[in-house]
Design an enzyme around this catalytic site. Structure first.
Site, PDB file in Angstrom:
ATOM      1  N   GLU A  26       0.829  -1.216   0.000  1.00 56.61           N
ATOM      2  CA  GLU A  26       0.000   0.000   0.000  1.00 56.61           C
ATOM      3  C   GLU A  26       0.862   1.264   0.000  1.00 56.61           C
ATOM      4  O   GLU A  26       2.072   1.196   0.274  1.00 56.61           O
ATOM      5  CB  GLU A  26      -0.940   0.013   1.218  1.00 56.61           C
ATOM      6  CG  GLU A  26      -0.217   0.060   2.556  1.00 56.61           C
ATOM      7  CD  GLU A  26      -1.044   0.712   3.655  1.00 56.61           C
ATOM      8  OE1 GLU A  26      -1.480   1.864   3.484  1.00 56.61           O
ATOM      9  OE2 GLU A  26      -1.222   0.080   4.710  1.00 56.61           O
ATOM     10  N   LYS A  87      -5.521  10.676   0.830  1.00 54.79           N
ATOM     11  CA  LYS A  87      -5.622   9.351   1.454  1.00 54.79           C
ATOM     12  C   LYS A  87      -6.900   8.732   0.897  1.00 54.79           C
ATOM     13  O   LYS A  87      -7.999   9.228   1.155  1.00 54.79           O
ATOM     14  CB  LYS A  87      -5.687   9.490   2.978  1.00 54.79           C
ATOM     15  CG  LYS A  87      -5.907   8.156   3.698  1.00 54.79           C
ATOM     16  CD  LYS A  87      -6.004   8.346   5.207  1.00 54.79           C
ATOM     17  CE  LYS A  87      -6.613   7.122   5.877  1.00 54.79           C
ATOM     18  NZ  LYS A  87      -6.893   7.327   7.296  1.00 54.79           N
ATOM     19  N   VAL A 107      -5.448   0.152   3.043  1.00 52.19           N
ATOM     20  CA  VAL A 107      -5.597  -1.307   2.944  1.00 52.19           C
ATOM     21  C   VAL A 107      -6.806  -1.637   2.060  1.00 52.19           C
ATOM     22  O   VAL A 107      -6.716  -2.485   1.161  1.00 52.19           O
ATOM     23  CB  VAL A 107      -5.738  -1.938   4.349  1.00 52.19           C
ATOM     24  CG1 VAL A 107      -6.176  -3.396   4.253  1.00 52.19           C
ATOM     25  CG2 VAL A 107      -4.413  -1.834   5.103  1.00 52.19           C
ATOM     26  N   ASP A 139     -16.814   5.111  14.198  1.00 53.71           N
ATOM     27  CA  ASP A 139     -15.591   5.170  13.394  1.00 53.71           C
ATOM     28  C   ASP A 139     -15.022   3.762  13.268  1.00 53.71           C
ATOM     29  O   ASP A 139     -14.344   3.253  14.156  1.00 53.71           O
ATOM     30  CB  ASP A 139     -14.569   6.122  14.029  1.00 53.71           C
ATOM     31  CG  ASP A 139     -13.371   6.353  13.119  1.00 53.71           C
ATOM     32  OD1 ASP A 139     -13.221   5.620  12.112  1.00 53.71           O
ATOM     33  OD2 ASP A 139     -12.577   7.276  13.401  1.00 53.71           O
ATOM     34  N   SER A 141     -13.075   1.367  10.377  1.00 54.70           N
ATOM     35  CA  SER A 141     -12.367   1.470   9.089  1.00 54.70           C
ATOM     36  C   SER A 141     -13.044   0.650   7.998  1.00 54.70           C
ATOM     37  O   SER A 141     -13.495  -0.475   8.228  1.00 54.70           O
ATOM     38  CB  SER A 141     -10.929   0.984   9.256  1.00 54.70           C
ATOM     39  OG  SER A 141     -10.284   0.990   8.007  1.00 54.70           O
ATOM     40  N   ALA A 142     -13.046   1.230   6.793  1.00 52.35           N
ATOM     41  CA  ALA A 142     -13.550   0.507   5.618  1.00 52.35           C
ATOM     42  C   ALA A 142     -12.676  -0.721   5.311  1.00 52.35           C
ATOM     43  O   ALA A 142     -13.085  -1.596   4.543  1.00 52.35           O
ATOM     44  CB  ALA A 142     -13.599   1.440   4.416  1.00 52.35           C
ATOM     45  N   ASP A 143     -11.491  -0.794   5.919  1.00 53.89           N
ATOM     46  CA  ASP A 143     -10.632  -1.975   5.717  1.00 53.89           C
ATOM     47  C   ASP A 143     -11.370  -3.264   6.123  1.00 53.89           C
ATOM     48  O   ASP A 143     -11.185  -4.312   5.502  1.00 53.89           O
ATOM     49  CB  ASP A 143      -9.360  -1.884   6.572  1.00 53.89           C
ATOM     50  CG  ASP A 143      -8.422  -0.760   6.143  1.00 53.89           C
ATOM     51  OD1 ASP A 143      -8.656  -0.147   5.085  1.00 53.89           O
ATOM     52  OD2 ASP A 143      -7.453  -0.507   6.895  1.00 53.89           O
ATOM     53  N   LYS A 160      -3.285  -1.741  15.755  1.00 52.17           N
ATOM     54  CA  LYS A 160      -2.697  -0.883  16.776  1.00 52.17           C
ATOM     55  C   LYS A 160      -3.612  -0.743  17.971  1.00 52.17           C
ATOM     56  O   LYS A 160      -4.828  -0.716  17.833  1.00 52.17           O
ATOM     57  CB  LYS A 160      -2.476   0.517  16.213  1.00 52.17           C
ATOM     58  CG  LYS A 160      -1.115   0.723  15.647  1.00 52.17           C
ATOM     59  CD  LYS A 160      -1.032   2.035  14.914  1.00 52.17           C
ATOM     60  CE  LYS A 160      -2.120   2.221  13.910  1.00 52.17           C
ATOM     61  NZ  LYS A 160      -2.393   1.206  12.953  1.00 52.17           N
TER      62      LYS A 160
HETATM   63  N1  PSU Z   1      -1.989   1.662  10.381  1.00 50.30           N
HETATM   64  C1  PSU Z   1      -0.695   2.031  10.396  1.00 50.30           C
HETATM   65  N2  PSU Z   1      -0.214   2.820   9.423  1.00 50.30           N
HETATM   66  C2  PSU Z   1      -1.013   3.260   8.422  1.00 50.30           C
HETATM   67  C3  PSU Z   1      -2.387   2.851   8.407  1.00 50.30           C
HETATM   68  C4  PSU Z   1      -2.838   2.056   9.406  1.00 50.30           C
HETATM   69  O1  PSU Z   1       0.039   1.664  11.285  1.00 50.30           O
HETATM   70  O2  PSU Z   1      -0.522   3.990   7.548  1.00 50.30           O
HETATM   71  C5  PSU Z   1      -3.260   3.281   7.262  1.00 50.30           C
HETATM   72  C6  PSU Z   1      -3.570   2.087   6.352  1.00 50.30           C
HETATM   73  O3  PSU Z   1      -3.507   2.532   5.018  1.00 50.30           O
HETATM   74  C7  PSU Z   1      -4.990   1.720   6.719  1.00 50.30           C
HETATM   75  C8  PSU Z   1      -5.558   3.083   7.044  1.00 50.30           C
HETATM   76  O4  PSU Z   1      -5.691   1.090   5.691  1.00 50.30           O
HETATM   77  O5  PSU Z   1      -4.512   3.744   7.752  1.00 50.30           O
HETATM   78  C9  PSU Z   1      -6.813   3.020   7.867  1.00 50.30           C
HETATM   79  O6  PSU Z   1      -7.384   4.293   7.890  1.00 50.30           O
HETATM   80  P1  PSU Z   1      -8.930   4.457   8.334  1.00 50.30           P
HETATM   81  O7  PSU Z   1      -8.930   4.022   9.775  1.00 50.30           O
HETATM   82  O8  PSU Z   1      -9.203   5.906   8.125  1.00 50.30           O
HETATM   83  O9  PSU Z   1      -9.714   3.525   7.455  1.00 50.30           O
HETATM   84 MN    MN Z   2     -12.224   5.982  10.232  1.00 49.93          MN
END
Ligand code: PSU
Ligand code: MN
Length: 305
Positions: A26, A87, A107, A139, A141-143, A160
């Site tokens: 990524e 992003k 991701v 909140d 993540s879409a992941d 994390k």
């Molecule tokens: N965790 C990390 N480093 C990162 C990310 C997550 O330690 O750079 C990034 C990844 O690209 C992950 C995204 O898909 O943050 C998740 O963001 P959000 O929670 O906004 O979906």
């Molecule tokens: Mn989010």
């Protein structure tokens, strides 16, 4: 799907034709996850580790209205330094492509791109998840949704501790996503090699994961697999230490009013600051560790086709 939207580097193009093992990477981790110049060093070294372990790296980003699969050195440098890199998660993808902005893939979007390109294995650092307080803020993540609907195996170091790990696991269970601990019974927590969250599935070899990938296809599940690989103990920041720092980072985030897609980058940068760079070193080492395993999985899977 119009395959013209994909633009391959020569290295990846050749690997696809020759049916070599390929590992997707990524770019949000480069543009929004780490400071310059460590980010670009990490990106190049991760690619090299994948090559050294018998697979071809394919770092993914959105550029000039195309999904670039495999980046040149100048692309990596641009992603690492430019301040106008979006992003890009699933919801942002069409707009960023249509307006030809530079986009770093999360991701979720890296999975979408890898799947379009026919790449089955993807290495990252950590995935997004259910944020702490997510039962109110929603909140999430879409992941997590992407893992439920896109057939790519994602190798990470767990999630994390800025996230709510038990709720993240519940969400993945509801969505039917297998979460495997690589040589561990407990969910790795990114900076820390372990957590109190017990996993349902332990695998001890790349071979076992490749077998699962083949079976997911066989039964048409059309869904991902999450492999969680603990950071090497020599490089971890133990629970007790990182927890206090995370609490402080979360408090500062709240005070600053940061929400939505800016949350993860804000917290990561804050943790780097509070640990005086130690968390960055841990972050880089866990990516390298995942790159080694990801390449092994890609090779094992390729041998089964
Ligand atoms: N965790 C990390 N480093 C990162 C990310 C997550 O330690 O750079 C990034 C990844 O690209 C992950 C995204 O898909 O943050 C998740 O963001 P959000 O929670 O906004 O979906
Ligand atoms: Mn989010």
């Amino acid at each position: 799907m119009n395959k013209e939207i994909l633009s391959f580097s020569k290295e990846v193009q050749k690997a696809l034709i020759d049916e070599q093992p390929i590992v997707a990477l990524e770019s949000t981790i480069i543009s929004h996850g780490m400071p310059y110049p460590k980010n670009v060093e990490m990106a190049k070294q991760t690619e090299q580790i994948i090559r050294d372990n018998g697979a071809v790296p394919a770092t993914i980003a959105l550029m000039d209205g195309k999904i670039k699969v495999g980046l040149e050195e100048e692309d990596l440098e641009l992603l690492a330094t430019a301040d106008n890199v979006a992003k890009v998660s699933r919801r942002d993808m069409a707009r960023v492509l249509a307006t030809k902005q530079i986009g770093a893939t999360t991701v979720a979007t890296t999975m979408i791109a890898a799947n379009l390109a026919g790449i089955k294995t993807f290495v990252t650092g950590g995935i997004g998840g259910v944020h702490r307080g997510g039962e109110n803020s929603m909140d999430i993540s879409a992941d997590l949704e992407e893992l439920a609907q896109t057939p790519v195996t994602v190798i990470c170091a767990g999630a994390k501790a800025i996230l709510d790990l038990p709720r993240t696991m519940e969400y993945l269970e509801t969505k039917g996503v297998p979460v495997a601990g690589y040589q561990t019974d407990y969910l790795p927590a990114f900076f820390s090699s372990t957590s109190e969250t017990k996993l349902n599935l332990r695998v001890d070899s790349a071979e076992e994961i490749a077998d699962m990938m083949v079976m997911q296809e066989e039964i048409d599940l059309n869904a991902g697999i999450l492999v969680t690989n603990p950071v090497p103990v020599a490089h971890e920041i133990p629970h007790e230490e990182i927890d206090a720092i995370i609490q402080q980072a979360l408090a500062e985030e709240k005070a600053a009013g940061v929400v939505g897609k800016d949350s993860t980058p804000f917290l990561l940068a804050k943790i780097v600051e509070l640990t005086e760079g130690r968390s960055l070193e841990t972050n880089i080492q866990l990516v390298y560790n995942n790159a080694r395993l990801g390449a092994e999985i890609a090779v094992a899977y390729n041998n089964k086709k």
